[in-house]
Design a protein around this motif. Sequence first.
Motif, PDB file in Angstrom:
ATOM      1  N   ALA A 198       0.960  -1.328   0.004  1.00 26.86           N
ATOM      2  CA  ALA A 198       0.237  -0.004  -0.038  1.00 26.86           C
ATOM      3  C   ALA A 198       0.810   1.236   0.088  1.00 26.86           C
ATOM      4  CB  ALA A 198      -0.990   0.025   1.221  1.00 26.86           C
ATOM      5  N   ASP A 199       1.977   1.226   0.682  1.00 28.63           N
ATOM      6  CA  ASP A 199       2.863   2.608   0.696  1.00 28.63           C
ATOM      7  C   ASP A 199       3.298   2.691  -0.364  1.00 28.63           C
ATOM      8  OD1 ASP A 199       2.556   2.870   3.304  1.00 28.63           O
ATOM      9  OD2 ASP A 199       4.211   2.018   4.219  1.00 28.63           O
ATOM     10  N   ALA A 200       4.034   1.458  -1.135  1.00 21.86           N
ATOM     11  CA  ALA A 200       4.439   1.500  -2.606  1.00 21.86           C
ATOM     12  C   ALA A 200       3.347   2.174  -3.616  1.00 21.86           C
ATOM     13  CB  ALA A 200       4.883   0.186  -2.900  1.00 21.86           C
ATOM     14  N   LEU A 201       2.310   1.743  -3.376  1.00 25.91           N
ATOM     15  CA  LEU A 201       1.241   2.473  -4.381  1.00 25.91           C
ATOM     16  C   LEU A 201       0.942   3.875  -3.993  1.00 25.91           C
ATOM     17  CD1 LEU A 201      -1.326  -0.647  -4.195  1.00 25.91           C
ATOM     18  CD2 LEU A 201       0.639  -0.056  -6.205  1.00 25.91           C
ATOM     19  N   ARG A 202       1.011   4.134  -2.782  1.00 25.01           N
ATOM     20  CA  ARG A 202       0.847   5.358  -2.504  1.00 25.01           C
ATOM     21  C   ARG A 202       2.157   6.459  -3.242  1.00 25.01           C
ATOM     22  NH1 ARG A 202      -1.958   4.070   2.218  1.00 25.01           N
ATOM     23  NH2 ARG A 202      -0.039   3.699   3.207  1.00 25.01           N
ATOM     24  N   GLY A 203       3.410   6.047  -3.038  1.00 23.93           N
ATOM     25  CA  GLY A 203       4.514   6.618  -3.588  1.00 23.93           C
ATOM     26  C   GLY A 203       4.483   6.571  -5.084  1.00 23.93           C
ATOM     27  N   LEU A 204       3.945   5.647  -5.715  1.00 23.19           N
ATOM     28  CA  LEU A 204       3.691   5.239  -7.113  1.00 23.19           C
ATOM     29  C   LEU A 204       2.844   6.465  -7.581  1.00 23.19           C
ATOM     30  CD1 LEU A 204       4.447   3.563  -9.630  1.00 23.19           C
ATOM     31  CD2 LEU A 204       2.610   2.467  -9.391  1.00 23.19           C
ATOM     32  N   ALA A 205       1.681   6.805  -7.051  1.00 23.81           N
ATOM     33  CA  ALA A 205       0.845   7.609  -7.316  1.00 23.81           C
ATOM     34  C   ALA A 205       1.256   8.937  -7.401  1.00 23.81           C
ATOM     35  CB  ALA A 205      -0.437   7.632  -6.534  1.00 23.81           C
ATOM     36  N   ALA A 206       2.097   9.643  -6.355  1.00 24.22           N
ATOM     37  CA  ALA A 206       2.745  10.751  -5.795  1.00 24.22           C
ATOM     38  C   ALA A 206       3.637  11.190  -7.099  1.00 24.22           C
ATOM     39  CB  ALA A 206       3.014  10.695  -4.672  1.00 24.22           C
ATOM     40  N   ALA A 207       4.506  10.070  -7.620  1.00 20.85           N
ATOM     41  CA  ALA A 207       5.363  10.234  -8.572  1.00 20.85           C
ATOM     42  C   ALA A 207       4.821  10.183 -10.033  1.00 20.85           C
ATOM     43  CB  ALA A 207       6.462   9.291  -8.354  1.00 20.85           C
ATOM     44  N   HIS A 208       3.552   9.590 -10.290  1.00 20.95           N
ATOM     45  CA  HIS A 208       3.163   9.553 -11.571  1.00 20.95           C
ATOM     46  C   HIS A 208       1.553   9.854 -11.593  1.00 20.95           C
ATOM     47  CE1 HIS A 208       7.005   7.676 -12.828  1.00 20.95           C
ATOM     48  NE2 HIS A 208       6.878   6.888 -11.755  1.00 20.95           N
ATOM     49  N   PRO A 209       1.619  11.156 -11.924  1.00 18.47           N
ATOM     50  CA  PRO A 209       0.000  11.610 -12.126  1.00 18.47           C
ATOM     51  C   PRO A 209      -0.624  11.039 -13.324  1.00 18.47           C
ATOM     52  CG  PRO A 209       1.543  13.452 -12.277  1.00 18.47           C
ATOM     53  CD  PRO A 209       2.591  12.279 -12.062  1.00 18.47           C
ATOM     54  N   GLU A 210       0.319  10.449 -14.234  1.00 21.35           N
ATOM     55  CA  GLU A 210      -0.406  10.069 -15.414  1.00 21.35           C
ATOM     56  C   GLU A 210      -0.845   8.425 -15.131  1.00 21.35           C
ATOM     57  OE1 GLU A 210       2.765  10.326 -14.651  1.00 21.35           O
ATOM     58  OE2 GLU A 210       3.970   8.424 -15.453  1.00 21.35           O
ATOM     59  N   LEU A 211      -0.682   8.040 -13.727  1.00 28.11           N
ATOM     60  CA  LEU A 211      -1.715   6.834 -13.515  1.00 28.11           C
ATOM     61  C   LEU A 211      -2.575   6.907 -12.436  1.00 28.11           C
ATOM     62  CD1 LEU A 211       1.753   4.511 -13.123  1.00 28.11           C
ATOM     63  CD2 LEU A 211       0.375   4.744 -15.046  1.00 28.11           C
ATOM     64  N   THR A 212      -3.462   6.239 -12.526  1.00 28.73           N
ATOM     65  CA  THR A 212      -4.702   6.157 -11.535  1.00 28.73           C
ATOM     66  C   THR A 212      -4.392   5.072 -10.626  1.00 28.73           C
ATOM     67  OG1 THR A 212      -6.470   7.260 -13.128  1.00 28.73           O
ATOM     68  CG2 THR A 212      -7.163   6.123 -11.048  1.00 28.73           C
ATOM     69  N   VAL A 213      -4.010   5.183  -9.243  1.00 28.81           N
ATOM     70  CA  VAL A 213      -3.692   4.213  -8.415  1.00 28.81           C
ATOM     71  C   VAL A 213      -4.807   4.055  -7.172  1.00 28.81           C
ATOM     72  CG1 VAL A 213      -2.023   3.344  -6.854  1.00 28.81           C
ATOM     73  CG2 VAL A 213      -1.314   4.576  -8.835  1.00 28.81           C
ATOM     74  N   ASP A 214      -5.445   2.765  -7.464  1.00 29.80           N
ATOM     75  CA  ASP A 214      -6.497   2.644  -6.501  1.00 29.80           C
ATOM     76  C   ASP A 214      -5.837   1.597  -5.250  1.00 29.80           C
ATOM     77  OD1 ASP A 214      -8.481   1.569  -4.840  1.00 29.80           O
ATOM     78  OD2 ASP A 214      -9.912   1.007  -6.509  1.00 29.80           O
ATOM     79  N   VAL A 215      -5.412   2.551  -4.222  1.00 30.52           N
ATOM     80  CA  VAL A 215      -4.371   1.944  -3.234  1.00 30.52           C
ATOM     81  C   VAL A 215      -5.289   0.951  -2.722  1.00 30.52           C
ATOM     82  CG1 VAL A 215      -3.063   2.407  -1.159  1.00 30.52           C
ATOM     83  CG2 VAL A 215      -3.046   3.992  -2.947  1.00 30.52           C
ATOM     84  N   GLU A 216      -6.508   1.307  -2.242  1.00 24.18           N
ATOM     85  CA  GLU A 216      -7.254   0.116  -1.350  1.00 24.18           C
ATOM     86  C   GLU A 216      -7.732  -1.139  -1.892  1.00 24.18           C
ATOM     87  OE1 GLU A 216     -11.642  -0.114   0.952  1.00 24.18           O
ATOM     88  OE2 GLU A 216     -11.006   1.823  -0.320  1.00 24.18           O
ATOM     89  N   ASN A 217      -8.104  -1.000  -3.429  1.00 25.07           N
ATOM     90  CA  ASN A 217      -8.229  -2.325  -4.104  1.00 25.07           C
ATOM     91  C   ASN A 217      -7.081  -2.681  -4.960  1.00 25.07           C
ATOM     92  OD1 ASN A 217     -11.225  -2.495  -3.612  1.00 25.07           O
ATOM     93  ND2 ASN A 217     -11.200  -0.688  -4.533  1.00 25.07           N
ATOM     94  N   ARG A 218      -5.934  -1.881  -4.851  1.00 31.17           N
ATOM     95  CA  ARG A 218      -4.601  -2.290  -5.540  1.00 31.17           C
ATOM     96  C   ARG A 218      -4.880  -2.598  -7.022  1.00 31.17           C
ATOM     97  NH1 ARG A 218      -1.536  -5.421  -0.560  1.00 31.17           N
ATOM     98  NH2 ARG A 218      -1.991  -3.591   1.049  1.00 31.17           N
ATOM     99  N   VAL A 219      -5.146  -1.804  -7.553  1.00 30.17           N
ATOM    100  CA  VAL A 219      -5.271  -1.741  -9.087  1.00 30.17           C
ATOM    101  C   VAL A 219      -4.524  -0.398  -9.742  1.00 30.17           C
ATOM    102  CG1 VAL A 219      -6.706  -1.627 -11.198  1.00 30.17           C
ATOM    103  CG2 VAL A 219      -7.138  -2.988  -9.203  1.00 30.17           C
ATOM    104  N   ILE A 220      -3.666  -0.519 -10.655  1.00 28.19           N
ATOM    105  CA  ILE A 220      -3.073   0.635 -11.085  1.00 28.19           C
ATOM    106  C   ILE A 220      -3.624   0.762 -12.724  1.00 28.19           C
ATOM    107  CG2 ILE A 220      -0.652   1.319 -12.067  1.00 28.19           C
ATOM    108  CD1 ILE A 220       0.392  -0.532  -9.702  1.00 28.19           C
TER     109      ILE A 220
END
Lengths: 320, 320
Positions: free
Chosen positions: B3-25
């Motif tokens: 979950a932490d990594a997904l939050r960090g991915l979302a912050a670095a890559h606004p061109e991706l939609t990251v659903d941290v709760e459901n774990r889908v990029i």
Amino acid sequence: MVADALRGLAAAHPELTVDVENRVIVRRDAPVAGKVALVSGGGSGHEPLHGGFVGPGMLSAACPGEVFTSPVPDQMVRAAAAVDSGAGVLFVVKNYTGDVLNFDMAVELAEDEGIQVAKVLVDDDVAVTDSLYTAGRRGTGATLFVEKIAGAAADEGRPLEQVEAIGRRVNDRSRSFGVALGPCTTPAKGSPTFDLPAGELELGIGIHGEPGRERRPMMTSGEIADVAVDAVLADLDPRNPVLLLVNGMGATPLLELYGFNAEVQRVLAERGVAVARTLVGNYVTSLDMAGASVTLCEIDEELLRLWDAPVRTPGLRWGM
Amino acid sequence: MVADALRGLAAAHPELTVDVENRVIVRRDAPVAGKVALVSGGGSGHEPLHGGFVGPGMLSAACPGEVFTSPVPDQMVRAAAAVDSGAGVLFVVKNYTGDVLNFDMAVELAEDEGIQVAKVLVDDDVAVTDSLYTAGRRGTGATLFVEKIAGAAADEGRPLEQVEAIGRRVNDRSRSFGVALGPCTTPAKGSPTFDLPAGELELGIGIHGEPGRERRPMMTSGEIADVAVDAVLADLDPRNPVLLLVNGMGATPLLELYGFNAEVQRVLAERGVAVARTLVGNYVTSLDMAGASVTLCEIDEELLRLWDAPVRTPGLRWGM
């Protein structure tokens, strides 16, 4: 070791001209008419820095030394001569004693050959002043910012003094702090360069395993982010948005690095610092060292535009 | 951790939609009208695979599981629903028992929701048949080739059955072999997942530290290249040029990886195999494992054109 790596780099990247014997990496289309050329270099073991940053929009050439050892002036002069179009050459130099001495000598030699040369010194690491390898602050993660942004300015056709001024501006506004979770092993030595017991970390590490500020029992990712960001902000008080580099030292999994980025972003938000762009990855490394560093660069509209400009190198690529 | 990594991915890559709760990029512009969508996923710890390969020209979405653990069908169906434009979805599945079971269930569930689904299984690793995690060959480095090339075919607007056929063709023509020089440490366990004494290496390692073919005293880079390339060529007899991936397992310095590439290129030249394109880097990793793998894919004109097509993801990017 370095010669093997250069042969492998040449095989993978036909867009680069790699002189294995003389250890110079040049973009194949150099010199580019009318444009300032950027040359950097330093000890090997920090890849993709610098050889992986050669290409349109960034460096024109790089000179790798032996592992953790400065290249020699002859390499730098060869590189400058290969890429100079007549518009002059900017040397980007990390602040380590050996690099500074050798690049200073190369400036003189290149000028003797009629090449107009300027120099930007990178000294962004707030962890220590003076170290095993340095007088003053060390040059670390901000090197990537300087090479990218000054490279974009050169690509726009700016004259040498402007490219130099932009490089200095980037360095002046950049600060870094690094943490090691494990040591690195140089090929020549074959054993870890320093002893860092499991369960401890070293705050303020450099990119050669040289000592930092202090050792502590292992901390959480969030605690490390607090310490690293606050160390940077003690020396840099950004009124404008920043570029953020969350950099792995070589052996830190991307999964952990992105998790660390989440914590760094949290601390920056708490401190009221707006992040314009974030780059996460292993860019300014220390062989197989486990750890990470945080670099901030306070930007303005011009620096942001130059950061976003297209770049095409093995290690950094967008927009083309 | 994930979950932490997904939050960090979302912050670095606004061109991706990251659903941290459901774990889908998901790529932010999905679904893309009229185009087949590609969805992959697997255990975390192999980054940039798969989440770092989401973007135009490659994956439409990725579902990360826990470290070294398959994602669940619900994630895959969510991802498929998020990216399906009506042209159908191709699942790219690495051949591990858990992934195969979960993706098979997801195929049924997605079809129940009216989504047209096809599947490509990746099983390129020649080192072992059957392992701790697998029936048949494991899926490793060729996953990158399948995701890139099938992604380019989807980007061209090819129908689902053609994108699937191209994905299968890439897998059929790809083979890999990996070597570990040190173990990896999963965050949950906190200690190395297997014991590999200093001075030994393991030939035929998988991407989870699962056992390979045999252990041997440390070998030179050239000797490892001989063994790895010959193991691949024992199973693949390319009459045409190949794509070459020289892949780091996470903690191998780029300097060493490029040096290893020089040796791999030497062996391929000796065996009469022409290399059309080479990619060197840490792409299909195993947390902080030291080691490398070699993947070859025998190509034709169409596959080469699709490989060269533009791609824009956090982990692989060129041409745009």
